[in-house]
Design an enzyme around this catalytic site. Structure first.
Site, PDB file in Angstrom:
ATOM      1  N   HIS A 133      -3.557  -4.445  -3.311  1.00  0.00           N
ATOM      2  CA  HIS A 133      -3.080  -3.295  -4.085  1.00  0.00           C
ATOM      3  C   HIS A 133      -2.392  -3.837  -5.330  1.00  0.00           C
ATOM      4  O   HIS A 133      -1.394  -4.559  -5.242  1.00  0.00           O
ATOM      5  CB  HIS A 133      -2.119  -2.434  -3.271  1.00  0.00           C
ATOM      6  CG  HIS A 133      -1.655  -1.213  -4.003  1.00  0.00           C
ATOM      7  ND1 HIS A 133      -2.290   0.012  -3.884  1.00  0.00           N
ATOM      8  CD2 HIS A 133      -0.636  -1.019  -4.882  1.00  0.00           C
ATOM      9  CE1 HIS A 133      -1.673   0.893  -4.642  1.00  0.00           C
ATOM     10  NE2 HIS A 133      -0.668   0.288  -5.271  1.00  0.00           N
ATOM     11  N   CYS A 134      -2.928  -3.488  -6.482  1.00  0.00           N
ATOM     12  CA  CYS A 134      -2.417  -4.017  -7.745  1.00  0.00           C
ATOM     13  C   CYS A 134      -1.443  -3.016  -8.358  1.00  0.00           C
ATOM     14  O   CYS A 134      -1.844  -1.902  -8.725  1.00  0.00           O
ATOM     15  CB  CYS A 134      -3.568  -4.291  -8.712  1.00  0.00           C
ATOM     16  SG  CYS A 134      -3.021  -4.974 -10.290  1.00  0.00           S
ATOM     17  N   PRO A 135      -0.176  -3.359  -8.490  1.00  0.00           N
ATOM     18  CA  PRO A 135       0.780  -2.415  -9.094  1.00  0.00           C
ATOM     19  C   PRO A 135       0.567  -2.238 -10.591  1.00  0.00           C
ATOM     20  O   PRO A 135       0.993  -1.226 -11.151  1.00  0.00           O
ATOM     21  CB  PRO A 135       2.137  -3.065  -8.791  1.00  0.00           C
ATOM     22  CG  PRO A 135       1.849  -4.518  -8.647  1.00  0.00           C
ATOM     23  CD  PRO A 135       0.480  -4.613  -8.057  1.00  0.00           C
ATOM     24  N   GLY A 141      -2.009   0.391 -10.628  1.00  0.00           N
ATOM     25  CA  GLY A 141      -1.630   1.539  -9.809  1.00  0.00           C
ATOM     26  C   GLY A 141      -2.706   1.991  -8.860  1.00  0.00           C
ATOM     27  O   GLY A 141      -2.854   3.197  -8.622  1.00  0.00           O
ATOM     28  N   GLN A 142      -3.464   1.064  -8.284  1.00  0.00           N
ATOM     29  CA  GLN A 142      -4.580   1.438  -7.426  1.00  0.00           C
ATOM     30  C   GLN A 142      -4.914   0.272  -6.505  1.00  0.00           C
ATOM     31  O   GLN A 142      -4.622  -0.893  -6.802  1.00  0.00           O
ATOM     32  CB  GLN A 142      -5.806   1.806  -8.270  1.00  0.00           C
ATOM     33  CG  GLN A 142      -7.027   2.239  -7.498  1.00  0.00           C
ATOM     34  CD  GLN A 142      -6.816   3.510  -6.705  1.00  0.00           C
ATOM     35  OE1 GLN A 142      -6.175   3.484  -5.648  1.00  0.00           O
ATOM     36  NE2 GLN A 142      -7.330   4.626  -7.204  1.00  0.00           N
TER      37      GLN A 142
END
Length: 443
Positions: free
Chosen positions: A178-180, A183-184
């Site tokens: 999950h890549c902050p 945002g996805q």
């Protein structure tokens, strides 16, 4: 007798229908009526856009615009054009990564049917072994055994390379991480765009970094000065050089790391969780085939139609028992009786107050309308007295069948129901409009 009307089919435009994204149980955020699906941390996307667009804007105004006069023909204009086009391309990849379904597996409405018994097979005479889903199943893939786990949230067995994201609250196919910054979740359906976004961002940093030094070199040649004095004449170039140099270490290192993952056909989750070598990794198809699978294979369609219409779940109507109506609290007590649990009499106070005095003991918790029903038979009264004299703590017994897959009433409840039916037949002439509700607990 209260009859529940059958459910009616409604058109797609009726007020009782909702779209899938409106009833979605995950933590995703939707835009444009479900056309774009983002993670719950979509606000970080605005920060990422600013970190890309603001430096490029400064570069075009203070560096590239002044380089137009230093290059003949259209070379100077092309410096600005390439920077703008490259930035737009980078932002499009960012939107494709962040605003699409990463490969969410739809969750089940009900858990799958249990296949094995969990518990002691030598249960007592009055007890049935409980059915329970196995937590882990073994599947074969390319001759290697994989253990797939059951997801309690999505109520499904996660396929290989699938994991549940605790941030988005979804199971994602080929879950990478999950890549902050976008945002996805990064999964099967957006990993390609994620890598292209990271790689293009690295190239954009190199492009801005290089032409800032070109501009400083032009100042040194035109004014015959040193490097430090030339840098002082263009502070914007100094800021951009420092910013792009630091950024290149992050996005450039991430690009190199994912090039390694693609060449070995691993995910970030697998790389940190497991340790594959060249012989034990069942997904490794060779460097060339691994790159073909990542960049040239067909992206599978989404398993979720977020704009599809779903019918709103209607509220449960009150059920009827013996010609009368039963409140939801009374229904709860009956359900607990059928499941072999002690009925919660305290929750039935409001429902019983309309028919009788709730201050009496359990022997008199009988619902009689306007006193029309005569005195109870000795058999029923003896049964109620026997149940009320028992201690308050009872073991919970389940009547769930071993293989039937349905709830069956215990023999004690069936016997009591037969006695009540005989009593209603005998007193039917005088109590046709009244309802009798008696509560019992299985022994």
């Amino acid at each position: 007798m209260y009859v529940v009307p059958p459910p009616q089919r409604s058109d797609s435009g009726s007020n009782g229908d909702l779209r899938v994204y409106q009833t979605w149980k995950g933590s995703n955020i939707f835009f444009l009526q479900g056309r774009f699906v983002f993670g719950p941390d979509v606000r970080s996307l605005a920060l990422t856009i600013c970190l890309i667009a603001v430096p490029v804007t400064i570069f075009c105004i203070f560096v590239a615009r002044k380089l137009i006069d230093d290059f003949s023909d259209s070379w100077g204009v092309s410096i600005v054009a390439v920077a703008v086009v490259f930035t737009i391309y980078d932002l499009i990849l960012l939107l494709l990564t962040s605003g699409r379904d990463p490969g969410i597996i739809p969750r089940n409405a009900h858990p799958p049917e249990p296949e094995t018994l969990d518990g002691n097979m030598d249960a007592g005479a009055g007890q049935t072994p409980q059915l329970r889903l196995p937590r882990i199943k073994e599947v074969q893939l390319n001759g290697i055994t994989f253990k797939v786990k059951y997801c309690d949230t999505c109520m499904l067995y996660r396929p290989p390379r699938c994991s549940h994201c605790s941030i988005c609250n979804n199971c994602v196919e080929r879950f990478d991480h999950h890549c902050p910054w976008v945002g996805q979740c990064i999964g099967m359906r957006n990993y390609r765009f994620f890598f292209m976004f990271v790689f293009s961002t690295t190239l954009l940093c190199i492009y801005v970094f290089a032409f800032c030094w070109v501009y400083i070199r032009k100042i040194m040649e035109s004014e015959h000065t040193t490097t430090w004095k030339a840098m002082l004449k263009t502070p914007a170039s100094i800021v951009l050089i420092i910013y792009t140099f630091i950024s290149m270490w992050f996005v450039g290192g991430l690009t190199v790391f994912h090039l390694y993952l693609i060449s070995t056909n691993q995910t970030t989750y697998e790389n940190f969780r497991y340790r594959y070598d060249r012989r034990s990794n069942p997904h490794n198809k060779g460097v060339v085939n691994n790159f073909k699978e990542t960049f040239f294979s067909t992206i599978p369609p989404s398993k979720n139609d977020f704009r599809a219409m779903v019918q709103r779940e209607p509220p449960l109507p009150p059920r009827s028992v013996a010609g009368g109506f039963m409140s939801p609290n009374m229904g709860k007590a009956n359900d607990e009786i059928e499941m072999g649990r002690k009925a919660v009499w305290a929750d039935m106070g409001p429902a019983m107050s309309d028919h009788g005095d709730g201050k009496h003991g359990n022997n008199e918790r009988l619902h009689v309308k306007d006193g029309e029903l005569g005195e109870l038979s000795p058999d029923i009264r003896a049964t109620v007295d026997e149940q009320s004299d028992r201690p308050s703590m009872h073991p919970r017994r389940s009547s769930w069948g071993r293989k039937s897959g349905s709830w069956d009433m215990s023999p004690e409840v069936m016997a009591l129901a037969a006695r009540v039916g005989e009593q209603n037949q005998n007193g039917g002439g005088s109590s046709s409009g009244s309802g009798l509700v008696t509560e019992n607990r299985p022994t």
